[in-house]
Design an enzyme around this catalytic site. Structure first.
Site, PDB file in Angstrom:
ATOM      1  N   PRO A 328       0.846  -1.209   0.000  1.00  0.00           N
ATOM      2  CA  PRO A 328       0.000   0.000   0.000  1.00  0.00           C
ATOM      3  C   PRO A 328       0.874   1.249   0.000  1.00  0.00           C
ATOM      4  O   PRO A 328       1.540   1.559   0.978  1.00  0.00           O
ATOM      5  CB  PRO A 328      -0.787  -0.129   1.312  1.00  0.00           C
ATOM      6  CG  PRO A 328       0.049  -0.995   2.188  1.00  0.00           C
ATOM      7  CD  PRO A 328       0.793  -1.927   1.288  1.00  0.00           C
ATOM      8  N   ASP A 502       5.931   2.198   1.816  1.00  0.00           N
ATOM      9  CA  ASP A 502       5.054   1.067   2.101  1.00  0.00           C
ATOM     10  C   ASP A 502       4.395   1.344   3.451  1.00  0.00           C
ATOM     11  O   ASP A 502       5.059   1.303   4.492  1.00  0.00           O
ATOM     12  CB  ASP A 502       5.871  -0.226   2.140  1.00  0.00           C
ATOM     13  CG  ASP A 502       5.004  -1.470   2.294  1.00  0.00           C
ATOM     14  OD1 ASP A 502       3.846  -1.343   2.757  1.00  0.00           O
ATOM     15  OD2 ASP A 502       5.483  -2.569   1.965  1.00  0.00           O
ATOM     16  N   HIS A 503       3.084   1.617   3.429  1.00  0.00           N
ATOM     17  CA  HIS A 503       2.396   2.032   4.654  1.00  0.00           C
ATOM     18  C   HIS A 503       2.240   0.899   5.659  1.00  0.00           C
ATOM     19  O   HIS A 503       1.828   1.124   6.802  1.00  0.00           O
ATOM     20  CB  HIS A 503       1.021   2.606   4.307  1.00  0.00           C
ATOM     21  CG  HIS A 503       0.661   3.810   5.107  1.00  0.00           C
ATOM     22  ND1 HIS A 503       1.204   4.075   6.339  1.00  0.00           N
ATOM     23  CD2 HIS A 503      -0.201   4.836   4.861  1.00  0.00           C
ATOM     24  CE1 HIS A 503       0.707   5.195   6.832  1.00  0.00           C
ATOM     25  NE2 HIS A 503      -0.151   5.686   5.950  1.00  0.00           N
ATOM     26  N   ARG A 504       2.566  -0.330   5.258  1.00  0.00           N
ATOM     27  CA  ARG A 504       2.563  -1.428   6.231  1.00  0.00           C
ATOM     28  C   ARG A 504       3.728  -1.294   7.206  1.00  0.00           C
ATOM     29  O   ARG A 504       3.676  -1.803   8.325  1.00  0.00           O
ATOM     30  CB  ARG A 504       2.672  -2.782   5.513  1.00  0.00           C
ATOM     31  CG  ARG A 504       1.497  -3.138   4.617  1.00  0.00           C
ATOM     32  CD  ARG A 504       1.777  -4.398   3.829  1.00  0.00           C
ATOM     33  NE  ARG A 504       2.950  -4.258   2.955  1.00  0.00           N
ATOM     34  CZ  ARG A 504       3.372  -5.224   2.143  1.00  0.00           C
ATOM     35  NH1 ARG A 504       2.733  -6.386   2.088  1.00  0.00           N
ATOM     36  NH2 ARG A 504       4.430  -5.027   1.375  1.00  0.00           N
ATOM     37  N   VAL A 506       6.045   1.892   7.160  1.00  0.00           N
ATOM     38  CA  VAL A 506       6.376   3.294   7.471  1.00  0.00           C
ATOM     39  C   VAL A 506       5.094   4.067   7.766  1.00  0.00           C
ATOM     40  O   VAL A 506       4.225   4.205   6.902  1.00  0.00           O
ATOM     41  CB  VAL A 506       7.132   3.938   6.292  1.00  0.00           C
ATOM     42  CG1 VAL A 506       7.547   5.360   6.664  1.00  0.00           C
ATOM     43  CG2 VAL A 506       8.354   3.110   5.909  1.00  0.00           C
TER      44      VAL A 506
END
Length: 530
Positions: A328, A502-504, A506
């Protein structure tokens, strides 16, 4: 005659197949050891395959454009000498019909007794070597070892450094030669060292010959001077080619000069060791006005063109699809006053320490990213579904647009490099990528990447993560823009920094601090002294 076949080797990590791009030899050509036979394209890079043996090309077993599996023979060579290696070799059968025996071992200086074609002859005694005539008599040399010869076998010829016999083709009787066999472990000199030594020797010989010729011409001007001068003019192209060979320049630099129509012998070299640099070539090309105008091509008669999805393009498509639909993405952007960075770059270019090294704003961005990573460790991570691996080193990827597509080689352990070392690594990485010589190893195990879209005149963009990484920085063009300084509008050198995460892994606050840190260094490079 001994026949040898060269199978496609594994030139990468786990390579299973490659495409034949261009043959560099033709049937009937005489080839030498280490001569380039063919260019192949893997899923990652363009590779030149050298010949492991010498002889005459008798067959090209695959065509250009074919995809070949590793281990499949691609070329057949016939030689007056049988192929030698650390392992026994089975040569083609003798004329009498039976297989030819081969000696178990080959001494350093073998002496082979001649034999008739049909049956082996007894070993002939070896006489002592006569001493070389001299002022004082010298003792006779010891007799050399004797080896029984095989029927119809030719003298033994060594294969290239690092090559070995890997087997015999049962259908054709050809010897199969390859690289990296367990039966062969010779010490291998680097090709670069051989080329450098050859160039140095050739340059020395050329200088001696030229000096001697000049001295003879000055001391003995004869009636044939005019004729000799005309003959010299006729041989000028060959002499010019020899001089160009003696110029110190890396292969990518030579290719760039060729593409731009620049003669290496006419370029003023500024490298540390007197070598021609990329900047030297481009500067000379601009001065000579040899840059070709880019013309708009005609549409042509064909209404549609079909391009096979394979090689690098297939690898890019798979990687981008996986990245876009697995991680994501979240992106951030910030405008930066990079005036001090441009001034710093200008000072570095004028510094004797950086003479002959390409210096650009990308160097400062790279150093800024490394500095920001140290302050925000989670952007230098890998997501594995079960755990997050935070790396305490930086393999800095640099996205490179090449004629074959987008690739992202990386600089290993960039966190340990000085500014000069990083500049040299960036230049080498860029030239290697543009020349299509990047290896799969150079593109593996990256931790964070930079894409420089500013070279295409773009202000910013939304970059897609390089698979396996959780952060990528996009550098836009740097150009004069109005900027408020101390309450006044002034002209400043402004750029836009974009970044995707990568929002998983950061979170937004970490991403924001990271981008701010990169921007801070571009606004004030003195922070790198921290």
């Amino acid at each position: 005659m001994a026949v040898a076949e060269f199978p496609l080797p594994d030139v990468g990590e786990g390579l299973t197949e490659a495409e034949i791009v261009q043959w560099r030899v033709a049937i009937g050509d005489e080839i030498t050891v280490d001569q380039v036979l063919v260019e192949i394209e893997t899923a990652k890079s363009l590779v030149e395959l050298p010949s492991p043996f010498a002889g005459t090309v008798t067959g090209l077993l695959v065509s250009e454009g074919d995809t070949v599996e590793v281990g499949k023979p691609i070329i057949r060579v016939e030689s007056d000498a049988s192929v030698a290696s650390g392992a026994p070799v089975t040569a083609p059968a003798a004329q009498s019909g039976g297989p030819a025996p081969v000696a178990d071992s080959v001494p350093t200086s073998p002496v082979v007794a001649p034999t008739p074609p049909a049956a082996p002859a007894p070993v002939a005694p070896v006489a002592q070597t006569q001493p070389t005539p001299a002022a004082a008599p010298a003792p006779a040399a010891a007799p050399a070892p004797v080896v029984a010869a095989a029927p119809a076998a030719a003298p033994v010829q060594p294969v290239a450094d690092g090559a070995s016999v890997v087997g015999t083709d049962e259908s054709s009787g050809a010897v199969l030669v390859g690289y990296g066999s367990a039966t062969s472990s010779p010490s291998r000199r680097k090709p670069g060292a051989r080329r450098a030594a050859a160039l140095a020797a050739e340059a020395s010989r050329a200088s001696s010959v030229d000096a001697q010729a000049a001295a003879e011409a000055a001391s003995d001007p004869g009636e044939d001077t005019t004729a000799e001068a005309i003959a010299g003019l006729a041989s000028a192209p060959a002499r010019k080619q020899t001089l160009a060979t003696n110029v110190l320049a890396k292969p990518p630099i030579r290719k760039l000069a060729k593409d731009l129509g620049v003669e290496l012998t006419e370029i003023v070299a500024t490298g540390f060791a007197g070598e021609v640099t990329r900047d030297d070539v481009i500067r000379h090309a601009k001065q000579a006005s040899v840059f070709r105008n880019i013309e708009t091509p005609e549409w042509g008669e064909v209404r549609s063109e079909t391009i096979p999805v394979k090689g690098v393009r297939k690898a890019i498509a798979t990687a981008m699809t996986t990245s876009a639909f697995t991680a994501p993405h979240v992106s951030l952007f910030v405008d930066v006053d990079a005036t001090h960075t441009m001034e710093f770059v200008k000072r570095l270019k004028a510094s004797p320490t950086f003479a002959g090294v390409k210096v650009s704003p990308l160097l400062i961005v790279a150093k800024a990213v490394i500095w920001a990573v140290r302050r925000n460790r989670s952007v230098n991570s890998t997501w594995t579904d079960r755990e997050i691996i935070v790396h305490h080193f930086v393999n800095l990827g640099i996205a490179a647009a090449t004629p074959r597509g987008l690739i992202v080689p990386n600089i290993k352990d960039a966190q340990d490099m000085s500014l000069l070392e990083l500049a040299q690594a960036l230049e080498e990485l860029t030239l290697t990528a543009r020349d299509g010589k990047t290896t799969p190893k150079q593109m593996a195990n990256g931790t964070v990447s930079i894409t420089n879209i500013g070279v295409f005149g773009m202000d910013t963009g939304t970059p897609i993560l390089n698979p396996g990484e959780v952060a990528i920085v996009a550098m836009g063009t740097i150009k004069p823009k109005p900027w408020v300084v101390d309450g006044e509008v002034r002209s400043r050198m402004v750029t836009t920094i974009g970044a995707s995460f990568d929002h998983r892994v950061v979170d937004g606050d970490v991403a924001s601090r990271f981008v701010h840190d990169v921007a801070s260094v571009l606004e004030e490079p003195a922070l790198l002294l921290d």
